[in-house]
Write a protein that holds these residues in place. Sequence first.
Motif, PDB file in Angstrom:
ATOM      1  N   PHE A   1       0.827  -1.204   0.000  1.00  0.00           N
ATOM      2  CA  PHE A   1       0.000   0.000   0.000  1.00  0.00           C
ATOM      3  C   PHE A   1       0.861   1.254   0.000  1.00  0.00           C
ATOM      4  O   PHE A   1       0.589   2.229  -0.706  1.00  0.00           O
ATOM      5  CB  PHE A   1      -0.982   0.006   1.180  1.00  0.00           C
TER       6      PHE A   1
ATOM      7  N   ARG B   1       3.845   1.412  -1.188  1.00  0.00           N
ATOM      8  CA  ARG B   1       4.389   1.464  -2.550  1.00  0.00           C
ATOM      9  C   ARG B   1       3.413   2.123  -3.515  1.00  0.00           C
ATOM     10  O   ARG B   1       3.802   2.911  -4.370  1.00  0.00           O
ATOM     11  CB  ARG B   1       4.606   0.053  -3.077  1.00  0.00           C
ATOM     12  N   ALA B   2       2.138   1.721  -3.378  1.00  0.00           N
ATOM     13  CA  ALA B   2       1.109   2.267  -4.273  1.00  0.00           C
ATOM     14  C   ALA B   2       1.026   3.784  -4.102  1.00  0.00           C
ATOM     15  O   ALA B   2       0.905   4.525  -5.077  1.00  0.00           O
ATOM     16  CB  ALA B   2      -0.230   1.611  -3.990  1.00  0.00           C
TER      17      ALA B   2
ATOM     18  N   ARG C   1       4.128   5.322  -5.769  1.00  0.00           N
ATOM     19  CA  ARG C   1       4.021   5.222  -7.238  1.00  0.00           C
ATOM     20  C   ARG C   1       2.986   6.204  -7.765  1.00  0.00           C
ATOM     21  O   ARG C   1       3.175   6.810  -8.828  1.00  0.00           O
ATOM     22  CB  ARG C   1       3.648   3.799  -7.664  1.00  0.00           C
ATOM     23  N   PHE C   2       1.882   6.348  -7.038  1.00  0.00           N
ATOM     24  CA  PHE C   2       0.829   7.283  -7.466  1.00  0.00           C
ATOM     25  C   PHE C   2       1.366   8.704  -7.556  1.00  0.00           C
ATOM     26  O   PHE C   2       1.186   9.399  -8.563  1.00  0.00           O
ATOM     27  CB  PHE C   2      -0.356   7.236  -6.497  1.00  0.00           C
ATOM     28  N   TRP C   3       2.048   9.154  -6.480  1.00  0.00           N
ATOM     29  CA  TRP C   3       2.514  10.540  -6.459  1.00  0.00           C
ATOM     30  C   TRP C   3       3.689  10.767  -7.419  1.00  0.00           C
ATOM     31  O   TRP C   3       3.826  11.842  -7.995  1.00  0.00           O
ATOM     32  CB  TRP C   3       2.848  10.989  -5.031  1.00  0.00           C
TER      33      TRP C   3
ATOM     34  N   PHE D   1       2.063  11.207 -10.601  1.00  0.00           N
ATOM     35  CA  PHE D   1       1.452  12.540 -10.638  1.00  0.00           C
ATOM     36  C   PHE D   1       2.492  13.580 -11.048  1.00  0.00           C
ATOM     37  O   PHE D   1       2.268  14.388 -11.938  1.00  0.00           O
ATOM     38  CB  PHE D   1       0.871  12.870  -9.256  1.00  0.00           C
TER      39      PHE D   1
ATOM     40  N   GLN E   1       3.423  13.067 -14.758  1.00  0.00           N
ATOM     41  CA  GLN E   1       2.399  13.350 -15.772  1.00  0.00           C
ATOM     42  C   GLN E   1       1.936  14.803 -15.787  1.00  0.00           C
ATOM     43  O   GLN E   1       1.526  15.313 -16.814  1.00  0.00           O
ATOM     44  CB  GLN E   1       1.148  12.476 -15.539  1.00  0.00           C
TER      45      GLN E   1
ATOM     46  N   HIS F   1      -7.853  12.843  -9.012  1.00  0.00           N
ATOM     47  CA  HIS F   1      -8.243  12.681 -10.418  1.00  0.00           C
ATOM     48  C   HIS F   1      -9.728  12.491 -10.624  1.00  0.00           C
ATOM     49  O   HIS F   1     -10.236  12.669 -11.730  1.00  0.00           O
ATOM     50  CB  HIS F   1      -7.505  11.492 -11.041  1.00  0.00           C
TER      51      HIS F   1
ATOM     52  N   ARG G   1      -8.947   0.921   2.179  1.00  0.00           N
ATOM     53  CA  ARG G   1      -7.904   1.833   1.678  1.00  0.00           C
ATOM     54  C   ARG G   1      -7.926   1.874   0.146  1.00  0.00           C
ATOM     55  O   ARG G   1      -7.874   0.834  -0.498  1.00  0.00           O
ATOM     56  CB  ARG G   1      -6.529   1.391   2.178  1.00  0.00           C
TER      57      ARG G   1
ATOM     58  N   ILE H   1      -6.767   2.534  -3.738  1.00  0.00           N
ATOM     59  CA  ILE H   1      -5.616   2.622  -4.640  1.00  0.00           C
ATOM     60  C   ILE H   1      -6.164   3.021  -6.006  1.00  0.00           C
ATOM     61  O   ILE H   1      -7.160   2.467  -6.463  1.00  0.00           O
ATOM     62  CB  ILE H   1      -4.886   1.259  -4.766  1.00  0.00           C
TER      63      ILE H   1
ATOM     64  N   VAL I   1      -0.893   1.356 -11.208  1.00  0.00           N
ATOM     65  CA  VAL I   1      -0.558   1.268  -9.787  1.00  0.00           C
ATOM     66  C   VAL I   1      -1.396   0.168  -9.142  1.00  0.00           C
ATOM     67  O   VAL I   1      -0.887  -0.618  -8.339  1.00  0.00           O
ATOM     68  CB  VAL I   1      -0.802   2.630  -9.081  1.00  0.00           C
TER      69      VAL I   1
ATOM     70  N   TYR J   1      -0.160  -3.314  -7.337  1.00  0.00           N
ATOM     71  CA  TYR J   1      -0.605  -3.565  -5.964  1.00  0.00           C
ATOM     72  C   TYR J   1      -1.235  -4.952  -5.851  1.00  0.00           C
ATOM     73  O   TYR J   1      -0.934  -5.717  -4.932  1.00  0.00           O
ATOM     74  CB  TYR J   1      -1.624  -2.498  -5.535  1.00  0.00           C
TER      75      TYR J   1
END
Lengths: 256, 229
Positions: free
Chosen positions: A121, A123-124, A127-129, A132, A135, B51, B62, B64, B69, B73
């Motif tokens: 979690f 990591r997710a 990776r998301f930020w 962001f 992009q 987004h 939680r 995701i 991503v 996960y």
Amino acid sequence: MFLSVFFFLTGKLREMLPLHINQKLRKKEMGEENKVTLYGMWASPFVRRVKIALKIKGIPYEYVEEDLRNKSQFLLQYNPVHKKVPVLVHNGNPIAESLIILEYINETWKNGPKILPEDPFERAKVRFWADFLQQQFLDSLRSATKSSGEAHEKAMKDVFEKLTVFEEGTEGFFPNGTPHFEGENLGFLDIVLCSLFGSHKVGEEALAMKIIDPERHPLIHSWVTAMNELPVVKETLPPHDKMVSFIQSLRGNSLD
Amino acid sequence: MGEEVKLFRSWSSPFALRIVWALEIKGIEYEAVFEDLSNKSPLLLQYNPVHKKIPILVHNGRPIVESFVILEYIDETWKQAPLLPEDPYERAMARFWAKFCEDKVLISIWSAFIKQGKEQEEAMVAATENLKFLEKEMKGKKFFGGERIGYVDLTLGWLANLGSIFEEIVGLKIVDEEKFPLLYSWMQDFAEAPIIRDNWPPRDKMIVKFQALLDAAIASSSSSSSSSK
């Protein structure tokens, strides 16, 4: 030692060995085993990410500077799809795309600090930020560099709005609220932020404006300031004046 | 163990479909929450404030977001039926091709469908160039993942459905069987795999939806004075 016996084998006997052992021998002879080469360009923030990661992990590597107006045969061979830097070549295998290279480094060299968190979690989130940052800013930053007047204002407004989203979204990331780094433990997201905004002062000088304002974006400002203290970040910073001229020339070429 | 898995999706989104496939391949029990994207639920906005999009995977409360991503996960959390290879170099290659499919292939094929005139021609040229790289990558493999469907297949999977839909709407042959034999047979194999086949959105509804999108695009381009002819 056992392998060295095989160096004296004749070609025919060598051919009888299993393919993977043959390849390993060849690579050892060529000095390619565990050899790491980074193809880059001195001003590229994407290349800088890879340099930082390699330094954090203490991985020795050969650096090859590319002239992007006259790309080498190696670069075109190693990255035929995009023909871009960075490309990391490890054991003769090329990897392209900076974030993919960072994941590869994290998964291949298990010693030293982890670049990505262990927990899926966490990591997710990282990776998301990182995605962001990757992009959302490049187009506007490029546009801001190359334009003036209203177009420039519009591009920078977009940058500031997105910085605010980032600032708010990463609010809980540091335990005490203040960014702090033990030793050289930069992670995936830190590296990406550093590569894009770490040298904000250079951009600010070149464009004569504030990009990371401590009043507008205090978290981001203290985050990049803390990172800029670290030797691994200082050592990978392109020369200040050279960078300022470079950005100004990008701008100058577009405004003619 | 009390695992709670929810997937916020829409009936047609190809991005959400990737996650459906991944969950099904791994045999993970989940609840699908269908969103009307013209009227987003407060929960969607709460789970993805940045987004405001789907898909959103919510695991034990939680969220995701972002399909790539989410796929990583899922692969890291549920170890059965791995989507990514084990070897770091093979993983890097899978990530590279997935990104290529998303950034280049999808964009060029979408443009080839939705645009007109010169822009459309240029998009077709780009799409063809991109597909050549993929065709080469398919050599000796049934799926991009090898014998089993993997990460890259899930990323490109939309093509196995939308390819023929676009063809039906605009008569555009994107993956020509003669030019791209390996990709063409990949599309058949992928579309017919049980998990994939059982989860396609209704074809007639898809044709109506994409025809409407195309009509709107044509209307707005012919009303703008800057378009040629």
